[in-house]
Design a protein around this motif. Structure first.
Motif, mmCIF file in Angstrom:
data_model
loop_
_atom_site.group_PDB
_atom_site.id
_atom_site.type_symbol
_atom_site.label_atom_id
_atom_site.label_comp_id
_atom_site.label_asym_id
_atom_site.label_seq_id
_atom_site.Cartn_x
_atom_site.Cartn_y
_atom_site.Cartn_z
ATOM 1 N N ALA A 16 38.672 35.814 25.082
ATOM 2 C CA ALA A 16 38.903 36.718 26.367
ATOM 3 C C ALA A 16 37.453 36.795 26.919
ATOM 4 O O ALA A 16 37.520 36.915 28.375
ATOM 5 C CB ALA A 16 39.105 38.366 26.192
ATOM 6 N N ALA A 17 36.353 36.917 26.196
ATOM 7 C CA ALA A 17 35.278 36.666 26.929
ATOM 8 C C ALA A 17 34.522 35.400 27.091
ATOM 9 O O ALA A 17 33.371 35.363 27.844
ATOM 10 C CB ALA A 17 34.049 37.517 26.551
ATOM 11 N N GLY A 18 35.225 34.272 26.904
ATOM 12 C CA GLY A 18 34.782 32.981 27.133
ATOM 13 C C GLY A 18 33.823 32.762 26.044
ATOM 14 O O GLY A 18 32.736 31.648 26.458
ATOM 15 N N LEU A 19 33.500 33.325 25.130
ATOM 16 C CA LEU A 19 32.561 32.969 23.967
ATOM 17 C C LEU A 19 33.301 32.319 22.764
ATOM 18 O O LEU A 19 34.267 32.513 22.294
ATOM 19 C CB LEU A 19 31.749 34.171 23.497
ATOM 20 N N PRO A 20 32.449 31.093 22.235
ATOM 21 C CA PRO A 20 32.794 30.655 21.011
ATOM 22 C C PRO A 20 32.600 31.666 19.877
ATOM 23 O O PRO A 20 31.908 32.528 19.739
ATOM 24 C CB PRO A 20 31.676 29.615 20.892
ATOM 25 N N ALA A 21 33.782 31.406 18.939
ATOM 26 C CA ALA A 21 33.981 32.430 17.815
ATOM 27 C C ALA A 21 34.356 31.804 16.644
ATOM 28 O O ALA A 21 34.685 32.205 15.555
ATOM 29 C CB ALA A 21 35.029 33.473 18.176
ATOM 30 N N GLN A 22 34.131 30.378 16.860
ATOM 31 C CA GLN A 22 34.738 29.543 15.372
ATOM 32 C C GLN A 22 33.560 29.878 14.436
ATOM 33 O O GLN A 22 34.211 29.717 13.140
ATOM 34 C CB GLN A 22 34.731 28.116 15.833
ATOM 35 N N ASP A 23 32.652 30.391 14.516
ATOM 36 C CA ASP A 23 31.724 30.679 13.444
ATOM 37 C C ASP A 23 31.471 32.091 13.010
ATOM 38 O O ASP A 23 30.281 32.586 12.554
ATOM 39 C CB ASP A 23 30.320 30.034 13.582
ATOM 40 N N ALA A 24 32.439 33.000 13.348
ATOM 41 C CA ALA A 24 32.395 34.245 13.523
ATOM 42 C C ALA A 24 32.097 34.943 11.982
ATOM 43 O O ALA A 24 32.793 34.346 10.916
ATOM 44 C CB ALA A 24 33.466 34.995 14.054
ATOM 45 N N THR A 25 31.159 35.423 11.524
ATOM 46 C CA THR A 25 30.753 35.751 10.399
ATOM 47 C C THR A 25 30.697 37.486 10.346
ATOM 48 O O THR A 25 29.994 38.035 11.129
ATOM 49 C CB THR A 25 29.434 35.162 9.917
ATOM 50 N N VAL A 26 31.328 38.097 9.337
ATOM 51 C CA VAL A 26 31.151 39.514 8.812
ATOM 52 C C VAL A 26 29.966 39.822 8.638
ATOM 53 O O VAL A 26 29.277 39.043 7.536
ATOM 54 C CB VAL A 26 32.400 40.165 8.062
ATOM 55 N N VAL A 27 29.160 41.013 9.315
ATOM 56 C CA VAL A 27 27.792 41.347 8.662
ATOM 57 C C VAL A 27 28.027 42.683 7.986
ATOM 58 O O VAL A 27 27.399 42.864 7.004
ATOM 59 C CB VAL A 27 26.924 41.698 10.129
ATOM 60 N N ARG A 28 29.038 43.490 8.502
ATOM 61 C CA ARG A 28 29.388 44.643 7.684
ATOM 62 C C ARG A 28 30.614 45.211 8.107
ATOM 63 O O ARG A 28 30.978 44.826 9.136
ATOM 64 C CB ARG A 28 28.269 45.651 8.075
ATOM 65 N N VAL A 29 31.493 45.819 7.053
ATOM 66 C CA VAL A 29 32.609 46.515 7.582
ATOM 67 C C VAL A 29 32.638 47.716 6.847
ATOM 68 O O VAL A 29 32.014 48.027 5.953
ATOM 69 C CB VAL A 29 34.089 45.932 7.185
ATOM 70 N N GLY A 30 33.307 48.851 7.532
ATOM 71 C CA GLY A 30 33.360 50.131 6.948
ATOM 72 C C GLY A 30 34.241 50.897 7.900
ATOM 73 O O GLY A 30 35.458 50.504 8.014
#
Length: 168
Positions: A16-30
């Motif tokens: 939606a923001a026009g940014l590439p996301a193919q390499d999205a990596t989780v840093v932390r979840v909780g």
């Protein structure tokens, strides 16, 4: 929040923001999630929409205000978060060479922060045990024993902090 949920929400927000996301990596979840978008140089924070006291708009406003007072902060890359299904995603600059501050640097930053006059309309008063039960219920991976322990710890800390809160 699960890692897959965080990745899905950030991928939709990045698109939606026009940014590439193919390499999205989780840093932390909780309770919330943090996802790195290396190609975009962005760190995304994902918050469930049901957690009302975690409004990313407020965090963005505070960061912008602190930066305007020369307090070192990470800058938002967008002035508004992006609502994606059950989540709200805020996008922040990624500092790839960042590392924990040494004590002298930390002291200088804290001195600068504490020298700033804080407007009464920007920061709410803090009540650390507000919404405790709601947060405990959405805590993924907590078993009954964990919840009992955390409630007992909350009760102990609340009893010890009572005089501090009343003295203000």
């Amino acid at each position: 929040m699960r890692a897959e949920e965080a990745i899905d929400a950030v991928t939709l927000a990045a698109t939606a923001a026009g940014l590439p996301a193919q390499d999205a990596t989780v840093v932390r979840v909780g309770e919330n999630g943090v996802v790195l978008l290396p190609s975009a140089g962005v760190l995304a924070r994902v918050v469930p929409r049901v957690v009302e006291d975690r409004d990313p708009r407020w965090e963005i406003e505070v960061a912008v205000w602190l930066a305007s007072r020369q307090v070192p902060v990470v800058h938002p890359t967008r002035p508004e978060p992006i609502v994606v299904e059950r989540y709200v995603v805020s996008l922040w600059e990624y500092l790839p060479d960042s590392r924990p501050a040494d004590l002298v640097t930390l002291a200088k930053c804290l001195r600068r922060l504490h020298a700033v006059d804080i407007p009464t309309n920007l920061l709410p008063s803090l009540s650390p045990f507000d919404n405790f039960e709601e947060r405990l219920q959405v805590g993924v991976g907590l078993d009954i024993g964990d919840r009992v322990f955390l409630r007992q710890l909350r009760d102990q800390l609340s009893a010890r902090s009572g005089p501090l809160r009343n003295s203000r």
